[in-house]
Design a protein around this motif. Structure first.
Motif, mmCIF file in Angstrom:
data_model
loop_
_atom_site.group_PDB
_atom_site.id
_atom_site.type_symbol
_atom_site.label_atom_id
_atom_site.label_comp_id
_atom_site.label_asym_id
_atom_site.label_seq_id
_atom_site.Cartn_x
_atom_site.Cartn_y
_atom_site.Cartn_z
ATOM 1 N N ARG A 155 -9.659 -43.481 -15.213
ATOM 2 C CA ARG A 155 -8.482 -43.445 -14.326
ATOM 3 C C ARG A 155 -8.224 -42.008 -13.870
ATOM 4 O O ARG A 155 -7.945 -41.749 -12.702
ATOM 5 C CB ARG A 155 -7.269 -44.003 -15.072
ATOM 6 C CG ARG A 155 -5.990 -44.010 -14.266
ATOM 7 C CD ARG A 155 -4.794 -44.521 -15.085
ATOM 8 N NE ARG A 155 -5.045 -45.757 -15.791
ATOM 9 C CZ ARG A 155 -4.857 -46.978 -15.291
ATOM 10 N NH1 ARG A 155 -4.386 -47.111 -14.071
ATOM 11 N NH2 ARG A 155 -5.104 -48.053 -16.010
ATOM 12 N N ASN A 159 -8.287 -40.799 -9.939
ATOM 13 C CA ASN A 159 -7.113 -40.199 -9.283
ATOM 14 C C ASN A 159 -7.373 -38.759 -8.868
ATOM 15 O O ASN A 159 -6.915 -38.326 -7.802
ATOM 16 C CB ASN A 159 -5.887 -40.326 -10.185
ATOM 17 C CG ASN A 159 -5.361 -41.747 -10.201
ATOM 18 O OD1 ASN A 159 -5.408 -42.453 -9.198
ATOM 19 N ND2 ASN A 159 -4.854 -42.179 -11.343
ATOM 20 N N LEU A 162 -9.323 -38.949 -5.687
ATOM 21 C CA LEU A 162 -8.445 -39.279 -4.556
ATOM 22 C C LEU A 162 -7.652 -38.058 -4.111
ATOM 23 O O LEU A 162 -7.528 -37.792 -2.912
ATOM 24 C CB LEU A 162 -7.510 -40.430 -4.933
ATOM 25 C CG LEU A 162 -8.169 -41.802 -5.024
ATOM 26 C CD1 LEU A 162 -7.224 -42.813 -5.666
ATOM 27 C CD2 LEU A 162 -8.628 -42.282 -3.648
ATOM 28 N N ASN A 167 -5.770 -37.730 -0.723
ATOM 29 C CA ASN A 167 -5.075 -39.013 -0.813
ATOM 30 C C ASN A 167 -4.179 -39.062 -2.041
ATOM 31 O O ASN A 167 -4.345 -38.283 -2.969
ATOM 32 C CB ASN A 167 -6.095 -40.167 -0.896
ATOM 33 C CG ASN A 167 -6.965 -40.245 0.347
ATOM 34 O OD1 ASN A 167 -6.472 -40.140 1.454
ATOM 35 N ND2 ASN A 167 -8.255 -40.427 0.142
ATOM 36 N N GLN A 168 -3.264 -40.000 -2.039
ATOM 37 C CA GLN A 168 -2.390 -40.206 -3.191
ATOM 38 C C GLN A 168 -3.149 -40.965 -4.275
ATOM 39 O O GLN A 168 -3.923 -41.870 -3.977
ATOM 40 C CB GLN A 168 -1.156 -41.028 -2.769
ATOM 41 C CG GLN A 168 -0.215 -40.304 -1.864
ATOM 42 C CD GLN A 168 0.417 -39.107 -2.567
ATOM 43 O OE1 GLN A 168 0.836 -39.184 -3.692
ATOM 44 N NE2 GLN A 168 0.453 -37.992 -1.856
ATOM 45 N N ARG A 170 -3.890 -43.756 -6.901
ATOM 46 C CA ARG A 170 -3.469 -45.164 -6.861
ATOM 47 C C ARG A 170 -3.961 -45.968 -8.058
ATOM 48 O O ARG A 170 -3.840 -47.198 -8.090
ATOM 49 C CB ARG A 170 -3.906 -45.818 -5.564
ATOM 50 C CG ARG A 170 -5.389 -45.935 -5.351
ATOM 51 C CD ARG A 170 -5.675 -46.660 -4.026
ATOM 52 N NE ARG A 170 -7.037 -47.084 -3.915
ATOM 53 C CZ ARG A 170 -7.933 -46.556 -3.104
ATOM 54 N NH1 ARG A 170 -7.575 -45.570 -2.298
ATOM 55 N NH2 ARG A 170 -9.154 -47.006 -3.072
#
Length: 171
Positions: A155, A159, A162, A167-168, A170
């Motif tokens: 994870r 992230n 991203l 990007n945010q 998610r």
């Protein structure tokens, strides 16, 4: 004409008809019968996913899969026809390293690794997060499970990737 230096014979994966003229295999480090079977399963499930995505093999370029011990390979000229340049689409697998990871984390590591490079090629994806989403779909086909991407990939890494892309997060 050029060929892989120090190539070896090894079991070859079964290639589904849809990909028959789109993939070839060479090795300077042999894979086992079990690894060839795993790769065969990967190819079958990739074909299923390509069909779901309505991707036509007519649009695919050919990929050469190279099985190596640790990712290294070299080409050499054959005969009098010396190459001045070479062009390949390659998927290179460090089988020795994959075996080390499999010994610790299980066979799913081999499946994920075999799938990922082919997803980059056939779906023409450079984005690592999008690639890993597609890999997760194909892993689910193989294991008939419902893995979520974070079951297979960190994870934190997803992230971070991203964010790196602007990007945010998610996941």
């Amino acid at each position: 004409m050029s060929s892989l230096r120090n190539w070896v014979e090894c079991p070859g994966p079964r290639v589904p008809e849809l990909l028959a003229d789109k993939i070839r295999f060479v090795a300077n480090f042999p894979i086992t019968d079990d690894e060839a079977m795993q790769f065969s399963i990967v190819l079958e499930k990739i074909v299923e996913e390509l069909e779901v995505d309505n991707l036509s093999p007519v649009d695919f370029s050919r990929v050469t899969v190279i099985f190596t011990e640790n990712g290294g390979f070299e080409f050499e000229d054959e005969g009098d026809n010396v190459a001045l340049g070479l062009h390949f689409s390659l998927a290179v697998y460090a089988i020795g390293r994959i075996r080390e990871k499999v010994a610790i984390q299980g066979e799913i590591v081999a499946f994920i690794t075999f799938i990922e490079e082919l997803v980059h090629h056939f779906w023409r994806l450079e984005d690592e997060v999008e690639t890993k989403i597609k890999v997760t779909n194909i892993v689910n086909r193989i294991f008939e499970r419902n893995f979520y991407i974070t079951d297979l990939f960190s994870r934190e890494w997803l992230n971070d990737e991203l964010r790196r892309q602007g990007n945010q997060p998610r996941f």
